[in-house]
Design a protein around this motif. Structure first.
Motif, PDB file in Angstrom:
ATOM      1  N   ARG A 203      -4.422  -3.442   0.772  1.00 13.37           N
ATOM      2  CA  ARG A 203      -3.434  -3.772  -0.360  1.00 13.37           C
ATOM      3  C   ARG A 203      -4.068  -4.175  -1.373  1.00 13.37           C
ATOM      4  O   ARG A 203      -3.862  -3.847  -2.587  1.00 13.37           O
ATOM      5  CB  ARG A 203      -2.667  -5.332   0.383  1.00 13.37           C
ATOM      6  CG  ARG A 203      -1.578  -5.707  -0.788  1.00 13.37           C
ATOM      7  CD  ARG A 203      -0.566  -6.625  -0.030  1.00 13.37           C
ATOM      8  NE  ARG A 203      -1.107  -7.487   0.670  1.00 13.37           N
ATOM      9  CZ  ARG A 203      -1.125  -8.801   0.327  1.00 13.37           C
ATOM     10  NH1 ARG A 203      -1.010  -9.241  -0.994  1.00 13.37           N
ATOM     11  NH2 ARG A 203      -1.938  -9.877   0.854  1.00 13.37           N
ATOM     12  N   GLN A 206      -5.416  -0.758  -3.037  1.00 14.21           N
ATOM     13  CA  GLN A 206      -4.251   0.042  -3.504  1.00 14.21           C
ATOM     14  C   GLN A 206      -3.831  -0.402  -4.858  1.00 14.21           C
ATOM     15  O   GLN A 206      -3.330   0.433  -5.643  1.00 14.21           O
ATOM     16  CB  GLN A 206      -3.282   0.246  -2.352  1.00 14.21           C
ATOM     17  CG  GLN A 206      -1.815   0.975  -2.807  1.00 14.21           C
ATOM     18  CD  GLN A 206      -2.476   2.648  -3.164  1.00 14.21           C
ATOM     19  OE1 GLN A 206      -3.502   2.911  -3.284  1.00 14.21           O
ATOM     20  NE2 GLN A 206      -1.292   3.485  -3.406  1.00 14.21           N
ATOM     21  N   SER A 207      -3.874  -1.802  -5.049  1.00 12.21           N
ATOM     22  CA  SER A 207      -3.092  -2.322  -6.168  1.00 12.21           C
ATOM     23  C   SER A 207      -3.859  -1.833  -7.476  1.00 12.21           C
ATOM     24  O   SER A 207      -3.564  -2.081  -8.557  1.00 12.21           O
ATOM     25  CB  SER A 207      -3.252  -3.980  -6.035  1.00 12.21           C
ATOM     26  OG  SER A 207      -4.507  -4.392  -6.244  1.00 12.21           O
ATOM     27  N   ARG A 210      -4.210   3.003  -6.411  1.00 12.46           N
ATOM     28  CA  ARG A 210      -3.036   3.441  -6.511  1.00 12.46           C
ATOM     29  C   ARG A 210      -2.771   4.777  -5.915  1.00 12.46           C
ATOM     30  O   ARG A 210      -2.670   6.072  -6.731  1.00 12.46           O
ATOM     31  CB  ARG A 210      -2.133   3.493  -7.906  1.00 12.46           C
ATOM     32  CG  ARG A 210      -1.871   2.102  -8.320  1.00 12.46           C
ATOM     33  CD  ARG A 210      -1.164   1.904  -9.595  1.00 12.46           C
ATOM     34  NE  ARG A 210      -0.946   0.595 -10.041  1.00 12.46           N
ATOM     35  CZ  ARG A 210      -0.344  -0.486  -9.564  1.00 12.46           C
ATOM     36  NH1 ARG A 210       0.395  -0.318  -8.594  1.00 12.46           N
ATOM     37  NH2 ARG A 210      -0.563  -1.596 -10.011  1.00 12.46           N
ATOM     38  N   CYS A 211      -3.583   5.448  -4.906  1.00 11.49           N
ATOM     39  CA  CYS A 211      -3.525   6.623  -4.527  1.00 11.49           C
ATOM     40  C   CYS A 211      -2.389   7.084  -3.591  1.00 11.49           C
ATOM     41  O   CYS A 211      -1.761   6.241  -3.231  1.00 11.49           O
ATOM     42  CB  CYS A 211      -5.125   6.586  -3.392  1.00 11.49           C
ATOM     43  SG  CYS A 211      -4.794   5.569  -1.834  1.00 11.49           S
ATOM     44  N   THR A 212      -2.237   8.270  -3.426  1.00 15.14           N
ATOM     45  CA  THR A 212      -1.334   8.919  -2.825  1.00 15.14           C
ATOM     46  C   THR A 212      -1.707   9.147  -1.270  1.00 15.14           C
ATOM     47  O   THR A 212      -0.585   9.298  -0.310  1.00 15.14           O
ATOM     48  CB  THR A 212      -0.918  10.179  -3.341  1.00 15.14           C
ATOM     49  OG1 THR A 212      -1.820  11.018  -3.465  1.00 15.14           O
ATOM     50  CG2 THR A 212      -0.140   9.857  -4.757  1.00 15.14           C
ATOM     51  N   ALA A 229       1.035  -0.687   2.435  1.00 14.62           N
ATOM     52  CA  ALA A 229       1.000   0.463   1.287  1.00 14.62           C
ATOM     53  C   ALA A 229       1.941   1.702   1.845  1.00 14.62           C
ATOM     54  O   ALA A 229       1.566   2.712   2.079  1.00 14.62           O
ATOM     55  CB  ALA A 229      -0.333   0.846   1.070  1.00 14.62           C
ATOM     56  N   GLU A 231       3.454   3.736   0.481  1.00 14.23           N
ATOM     57  CA  GLU A 231       3.514   4.781  -0.443  1.00 14.23           C
ATOM     58  C   GLU A 231       2.359   5.842  -0.315  1.00 14.23           C
ATOM     59  O   GLU A 231       2.396   6.937  -0.666  1.00 14.23           O
ATOM     60  CB  GLU A 231       3.570   4.528  -1.730  1.00 14.23           C
ATOM     61  CG  GLU A 231       2.208   3.799  -2.361  1.00 14.23           C
ATOM     62  CD  GLU A 231       2.111   2.595  -2.227  1.00 14.23           C
ATOM     63  OE1 GLU A 231       1.181   1.730  -2.614  1.00 14.23           O
ATOM     64  OE2 GLU A 231       2.896   1.896  -1.295  1.00 14.23           O
TER      65      GLU A 231
END
Length: 261
Positions: A203, A206-207, A210-212, A229, A231
């Motif tokens: 978390r 990713q904040s 912001r990977c896919t 996460a 997403e």
């Protein structure tokens, strides 16, 4: 797309090499940028153990950095663990039995004073970082940009060094082994000193990134919380044999041989 790893040896462990290979394969499929989340704020000295095989006998040898003192070895984050004087020269004299001469010289050429920088420069010399953006958990800007996490570590001064203390019940503690902890005197701290635990790392990372897509290793799959996460699309890294041993380019005995699924 992203993958993460602590510095894992001055010659990286083969599972990290497999993550690079997996990321490049995924990039060829879908495009995009590869981000290596380099978790150099971890403090465990076992992370940088490097297992190499003797080029004649095939016997494994376990090598690691020399650290300047016990406090740093046990508790300082990897980006602040300073390398002991003479370690690089002494280790280089041993390496000829384990790696090709080219990589002994590349090892000698590294100029770094802490273990995280040394590992990263070796990975760069091996070409692993070509076309890859590195995001370091030691970077104060990354820490300030990250979300707040209650389950965390904090870099604080202790015994003349900076150590990575675990926040437990509102106190900062250093793990001495087993169920034993040493409590650090209370001190004010800010987000630029905070890094996540294993359970909050995804978390927190990713904040910022912001990977896919995220390429997860075998060990990570046991504790990652995809619900933190949703997403992200998770992909398993490619399998590889002798995953804990070191990857060294150009040596048939110790170069990776991916296992067929």
């Amino acid at each position: 797309m992203c993958f993460g790893q602590q510095p894992c040896g001055f010659f990286p462990r083969r599972f990290l090499y497999a993550k690079f290979v997996s990321a490049r394969r995924l990039q060829a499929e879908i495009g995009g940028e590869i981000v290596f989340f380099f978790h150099d704020a971890d403090h465990d000295p076992r992370e940088t153990q490097t297992i190499l095989r003797h080029r004649k006998t095939g016997e494994p040898a376990q090598l690691n950095f020399g650290f300047v003192n016990k406090v740093q070895r046990k508790w300082s984050p990897l980006y602040l663990k300073r390398i002991a004087d003479g370690w690089q020269a002494n280790t280089a004299r041993q390496l000829g039995a384990y790696v090709p001469a080219e990589w002994v010289e590349r090892f000698r050429a590294v100029r770094a004073t802490n273990v995280a920088d040394f590992c990263l420069e070796m990975y760069r010399a091996m070409g692993l970082l070509e076309g890859v953006r590195v995001v370091r958990s030691s970077d104060p800007a990354v820490r300030r940009a990250a979300c707040a996490v209650d389950d965390c570590f904090v870099d604080v001064p202790y015994a003349g060094e900076v150590v990575r203390a675990r926040r437990i019940g509102g106190e900062l503690k250093l793990h001495e082994g087993g169920d034993c902890y040493l409590t650090v005197p209370p001190i004010a701290y800010g987000p630029e000193q905070v890094t996540p635990t294993r359970d909050t790392r995804l978390r927190w990372m990713q904040s910022v990134i912001r990977c896919t897509h995220y390429i997860a290793g075998a060990g990570e799959q046991a504790y990652l919380r995809p619900e933190d996460a949703p997403e992200i699309t998770f992909r398993q890294r490619d399998p590889i044999d002798r995953s804990d041993e070191a990857y060294v380019p150009g040596d048939p005995m110790i170069s990776p041989r991916p296992v067929q699924p």
